[in-house]
Design an enzyme around this catalytic site. Structure first.
Site, short mmCIF file in Angstrom:
data_model
loop_
_atom_site.label_atom_id
_atom_site.label_comp_id
_atom_site.label_asym_id
_atom_site.label_seq_id
_atom_site.Cartn_x
_atom_site.Cartn_y
_atom_site.Cartn_z
N HIS A 463 0.90 -1.29 0.08
CA HIS A 463 0.02 0.09 0.05
C HIS A 463 0.83 1.33 0.02
CE1 HIS A 463 -2.17 3.23 1.90
NE2 HIS A 463 -3.20 2.72 1.40
N ARG A 587 -8.94 3.82 -9.02
CA ARG A 587 -9.27 3.15 -7.95
C ARG A 587 -10.19 3.54 -6.86
NH1 ARG A 587 -3.32 1.92 -7.89
NH2 ARG A 587 -2.96 -0.33 -8.00
N ARG A 644 -12.33 1.71 -12.23
CA ARG A 644 -12.70 0.42 -11.69
C ARG A 644 -13.56 0.35 -10.51
NH1 ARG A 644 -7.76 -2.56 -8.63
NH2 ARG A 644 -8.14 -0.94 -6.85
N GLU A 776 -6.54 -10.55 -13.43
CA GLU A 776 -5.54 -10.63 -12.28
C GLU A 776 -5.47 -12.01 -11.59
OE1 GLU A 776 -6.14 -6.89 -9.66
OE2 GLU A 776 -8.23 -7.55 -10.49
N SER A 795 -7.59 -5.23 -18.78
CA SER A 795 -6.52 -4.75 -18.15
C SER A 795 -5.77 -5.32 -17.06
CB SER A 795 -7.19 -3.39 -17.50
OG SER A 795 -5.86 -2.83 -16.92
N GLY A 797 -3.94 -6.34 -14.11
CA GLY A 797 -3.62 -6.07 -12.75
C GLY A 797 -2.56 -6.99 -12.40
N THR A 798 -1.35 -6.36 -12.91
CA THR A 798 -0.08 -7.26 -12.61
C THR A 798 0.34 -7.60 -11.12
OG1 THR A 798 1.21 -5.45 -13.59
CG2 THR A 798 1.00 -7.28 -15.05
N ASP A 800 -1.58 -8.15 -8.67
CA ASP A 800 -2.30 -9.21 -8.33
C ASP A 800 -1.86 -10.50 -9.05
OD1 ASP A 800 -3.86 -9.07 -5.80
OD2 ASP A 800 -4.98 -7.67 -7.20
N CYS A 863 -2.36 -2.17 -15.96
CA CYS A 863 -2.50 -0.93 -14.76
C CYS A 863 -1.75 -1.35 -13.78
CB CYS A 863 -3.90 -0.72 -14.62
SG CYS A 863 -4.85 -2.04 -13.74
C1 PEP Z 1 -3.24 -4.87 -9.78
O1 PEP Z 1 -3.49 -6.04 -9.06
O2 PEP Z 1 -2.14 -4.89 -10.44
C2 PEP Z 1 -3.97 -3.70 -9.69
C3 PEP Z 1 -3.71 -2.83 -10.59
O3 PEP Z 1 -4.82 -3.67 -8.52
P1 PEP Z 1 -4.65 -3.17 -7.21
O4 PEP Z 1 -2.87 -3.18 -7.06
O5 PEP Z 1 -5.40 -2.21 -6.75
O6 PEP Z 1 -4.86 -4.76 -6.56
MG MG Z 2 -5.32 -5.88 -8.15
#
Ligand code: PEP
Ligand code: MG
Length: 907
Positions: A463, A587, A644, A776, A795, A797-798, A800, A863
């Site tokens: 985070h 987000r 999202r 993801e 997209s 979500g690399t 996850d 993303c």
């Molecule tokens: C991800 O998982 O790459 C993503 C962009 O989502 P988050 O980091 O918010 O889980």
């Molecule tokens: Mg994610």
């Protein structure tokens, strides 16, 4: 017969035999190749020759034996050098002196050996005294040869010459420095050095040819001395290249009307088009480099050595034109005549790299494409964030280090809670560094108020890292030696203890943490006109139709676009100013944490089965969300904005379970009424999950509580309609996170599409929009053909996707084992920073292909945090993504990286 030796005049032959200029550099080494090239274009270079790297390898291979023919060829080359100079090697009447220097393909400054003044002996020295009339100069040169030969070639300890012989001599004479030494003194010291050599069990050879042969062997062998091997390991240079040996006529700057210097054809710090360098009158090259005497600025040479200066300026210009690159040169002026001893491409700062590249393109020396290639995307990073001044940093006490999560330099006072960080910053105007074990969404206000962030846990996608990068706050995470003691309001790292309010400096570019304040400089993008030009050129390349070969139907034929991850209108405006062409990720949950909204969100979550209470809360949240999206659409008018739907597990919005439990216990002990707290605790316990990252989050949450996302979609479309009615051009794209099975989309997406249609009808406006999903979860990728029938865009979500593909917890892996994995080479890079191509990368490739097979026009992007990483961007280009999306501050880097990728893989 193998050709082992090339005179500087034989460069055409070397080129013919080697096949390419790169191979010439491989054969003759960088220095040898450039000496030959300078000779070819008519620049005065002291005559000489290069013994090839192949000879070195053959010599080492044979257990330190000259290969057949080498010595004969070297003798012939010495003869040729004698002819060019009209001097004779080893001859007392008109002596030729030679230097013998290493020179690998890739420069390894100072790592290998050099012997100067070869060819001197007792007789030559005597006759040189007559020839030059300068006995002091001659014996100073001779004693240097005896020492260098002894230490470099014979392996005698330097101490025997320096401390034992010379220093003792000077002490006896009561001399303070070498300048006190007379001709007779140097002559005496030469003899002492010879004795030192003999005492070490060797003999200094009087035979000039034996000297040069042994010196050649010594340079060959220096390829494998420890410091050279260490350097190659550190710089990633192959151990199989070998070094060439450059044998060259000595020229002397340490005489009357003479001097020596080093210079760059442009300023290596700023890039300014003006020769920049230093020289010393009456000195040898080493004296300038070693900084023994204060050197003069090159400009002053006009007065001291006017002819040499004019010629030197002319040559600098010629070399730049010839190489189309800024050069770093060494020269010597011997009795008024200029000789060039070396030229190579000059190292430079990031700022200079950008300016030189843009200037050279504008001067017509190189193409725009070449200019783009000459600046590494990572260099741009240093131009956008405050950086510590190198000298100040070197003097500071670095007491901890961690993952370099968000670049830039931050200096401030330490505070351990978000509230205190915020109040100290806002109310007292202090520069604050927020120090936490890790951060949570409700710490964001403190993070935003801080100059920098330091955490002891978490990694590149924690985070703290994600938020810091998003807002351009320098941040170091996972500094595992940091132990925070919340009660004592201190932290320790090693033997250093830092108390609340103490100053520290955090380098988010390198991951270093320093005690006290380190000086920093802060640039701004707007002022960097050269960089802005270069980025425009990079965009042009990436936007060229046909620059990319389409692998199959629907694949893009232009390069990558760069979009940004932005949650708030202000970020969107910044992103647009930095050149983003869309928002790839908003987000939405970040907005739920605003102080006036969080209680409503909590009430909504705790409503349980009470649909009415939930709906009331959502009705209150709707106007907030609508206003958020309105600003985003307006800021990004004309560009796509991907929003999202809610993603994190709900407990993240609630008070911390442990803290609440402690409060309940404390309250009970004090006899307070804790009924309300107890009820809340019970509710939170219900939300508890063992593995929240794999629990009720993402689309699963939408399936279980469709009211939340229904409210969000209504807010999105109402905002878009309002913005459209005000004359802007909104392009909303609604993104469903964490899909694993197409049926999840089947369940929720039609409901949301219906809301979209209703809103547009009610508002009486039309605009284009899309519904799509994040990829993801590995299963989503494997069933991408199914999913693409419903989702209009993907997209990646690399963050996850990396977590779930490796099975590494993104919040814990770096702290627990990942750093060691990378250090020990178990993994080549941190997969949360740079896409793991064979695994996660391959997976993305397959997903895109499957998705486009089902829906050719499928828009595919990324993303996750990798969207701002140059190597990952290159991969995204190769697998046919339409865009990469990254934090606004990384948009410039990503634009350059997208330009690089387009050029690198140009159709
Ligand atoms: C991800 O998982 O790459 C993503 C962009 O989502 P988050 O980091 O918010 O889980
Ligand atoms: Mg994610």
């Amino acid at each position: 017969m193998n050709k082992w030796v090339y005179t500087f005049g034989e460069v055409a032959e070397a080129e013919k035999n080697a096949g390419s200029w790169d191979n010439v550099r491989g054969l003759l080494g960088g220095k040898g190749a450039n000496l030959a090239e300078m000779t070819r274009i008519g620049i005065p270079v002291p005559p000489g020759f290069t013994v090839t790297t192949e000879s070195c390898l053959a010599y080492l291979e044979a257990g330190n034996e000259f290969p057949a023919g080498l010595w004969d060829q070297e003798l012939e080359a010495i003869k040729a050098t004698e002819e060019s100079t009209g001097k004779k090697f080893g001859d007392a009447t008109n002596p030729l002196l030679l230097s013998c220097r290493s020179g690998a393909k890739i420069s390894m400054p100072g790592m290998m050996d050099t012997v100067l003044n070869i060819g001197m002996n007792d007789k030559v020295a005597e006759s040189m005294v007559e020839l030059t009339g300068d006995e002091r100069f001659v014996y100073d040169a001779y004693r240097r040869l005896v020492q260098m030969f002894g230490s470099v070639v014979l392996g005698v300890d330097d101490e025997a010459y320096e401390e034992e012989a010379l220093d003792t001599y000077k002490e006896e004479k009561k001399y303070a420095s070498d300048t006190d030494m007379t001709a007779a003194d140097w002559k005496a010291v030469t003899e002492l050095f010879k004795v030192a050599t003999t005492e070490a069990g060797f003999e200094f050879p009087q035979d000039a040819f034996e000297q040069v042969k042994k010196a050649t062997e010594a340079v060959f062998s220096s390829w494998n001395i420890k410091r050279a091997i260490d350097y190659r390991n550190a710089a990633g240079i192959s151990h199989d290249l070998g070094t060439a040996v450059n044998v060259q006529t000595m020229v002397f700057g340490n005489m009357e009307n003479s001097g020596t210097g080093v210079a760059f054809t442009r300023n290596p710090s700023t890039g300014e088009k003006k020769v920049w360098g230093e020289y010393l009158m009456n000195a040898q090259g080493e004296d300038v480099v070693a900084g023994i005497r204060n050197a003069n600025e090159i400009d002053e040479m006009k007065n001291d050595l006017p002819e040499g200066y004019a010629k030197f300026m002319e040559i600098c210009e010629k070399l730049e034109q010839h190489y189309s690159e800024m050069q770093d040169v060494e020269f010597t002026i011997e009795d008024g005549k200029l000789w060039m001893l070396q030229t190579r491409n000059g190292k430079r700062t990031a700022m200079a790299a950008v300016k030189v590249a843009v200037d050279m393109a504008n001067e017509g020396m190189i193409t725009k494409e070449e200019a783009i290639k000459r600046v590494a995307p990572d260099q741009v990073d240093t131009l956008l964030h405050p950086q510590f001044v190198a000298e100040s940093k070197a003097a500071a006490n670095q007491f901890a280090s961690g993952v370099n999560a968000s670049p830039g330099a931050a200096v401030g006072r330490v505070y351990f809670t978000a509230d205190l960080a915020e109040s100290k910053a806002k109310e007292e105007g202090q520069d604050v560094i927020m120090v936490r074990p890790f951060t949570k969404p409700d710490d964001v206000h403190g993070m935003l108020a801080a100059k920098g962030i330091l955490t002891s846990e978490g990694g590149a996608t924690s985070h703290a890292a994600v938020v810091a990068r998003q807002f351009g706050i320098p941040c170091v995470v996972g500094a595992s030696s940091v132990r925070i003691n919340m009660e004592a309001k201190t932290f320790t790292a090693g033997d250093v203890t830092v108390s609340e309010g103490d100053w520290i400096s955090v380098d988010g570019t390198t991951g270093e943490v320093f005690l006290g304040t380190v000086d920093a400089v802060a640039p701004s993008l707007e002022e960097q006109t050269d960089l802005l030009i270069l980025l425009d050129w990079a965009d042009e390349i990436a936007a060229t139709e046909g620059v990319r070969v389409a692998k199959a139907e629907g694949y893009p034929t232009k390069g990558l676009q760069v979009w940004a991850n932005a949650d708030y209108p202000e970020d969107a405006r910044r992103a647009r100013a930095y050149g983003a062409q869309g928002i790839g990720l908003c987000r939405t949950e970040h907005m739920f944490f605003e102080p006036e909204r969080l209680p409503i969100v909590q009430k909504m979550i705790l409503a349980g089965d009470d649909v009415k209470v939930r709906q009331e809360s959502l009705d209150k949240l709707l106007p907030y969300q609508r206003a958020d999206f309105d600003g985003l659409f307006e800021a990004m008018s004309g560009y796509p904005v991907i929003i999202r739907l809610i993603d994190p597990p709900l407990h993240e919005f609630m008070p911390d379970e442990r803290e609440l439990l402690e409060a309940v216990i404390a309250g009970r002990i004090k006899g307070e009424d804790v009924a309300e707290k107890e009820a809340l605790l019970a509710d939170i316990e219900v939300l508890h999950e063992s593995n929240p990252m794999m629990g009720l989050r993402g689309v699963r949450l939408s399936v279980m509580m469709p009211e939340i996302v229904s409210m969000q979609v209504r807010a999105i479309f109402e905002a878009a309609a309002d913005v459209k009615l005000r004359g802007f051009e909104p392009h909303p794209e609604v993104m469903i996170p964490l899909t694993g099975h197409v049926n999840e989309l089947h369940f929720i997406q039609p409901k949301l599409e219906e809301i979209a249609a209703d809103v547009m009808k009610a508002k009486g406006v039309e605009f284009t929009y899309k519904f799509g999903t994040m990829i993801e979860i590995p299963r989503a990728g494997l069933t991408a053909d199914e999913i693409a029938k419903t989702a209009e865009f993907f997209s990646f979500g690399t963050n996850d996707l990396t977590q779930f593909t490796f099975g590494y917890s993104r919040d814990d892996a770096e702290r627990n084992f990942l750093v060691k994995y990378v250090e020990d080479g178990i993994l080549p890079v941190n997969p949360f920073q740079t896409i793991d191509r064979p695994g996660v990368g391959q997976f993305m490739d397959i997903t895109v292909a499957k998705g486009r097979a089902a829906r050719p026009e499928l828009e595919c992007g990324i993303c996750g945090e990798h969207g701002g990483d140059p190597s990952s961007i290159d991969w995204c280009h190769q697998i046919g993504l339409n865009y990469v999306s990254c934090s606004p501050f990384r948009v410039p880097i990503a634009r350059l990286a997208a330009g690089h990728a387009a050029l690198e893989h140009r159709a």
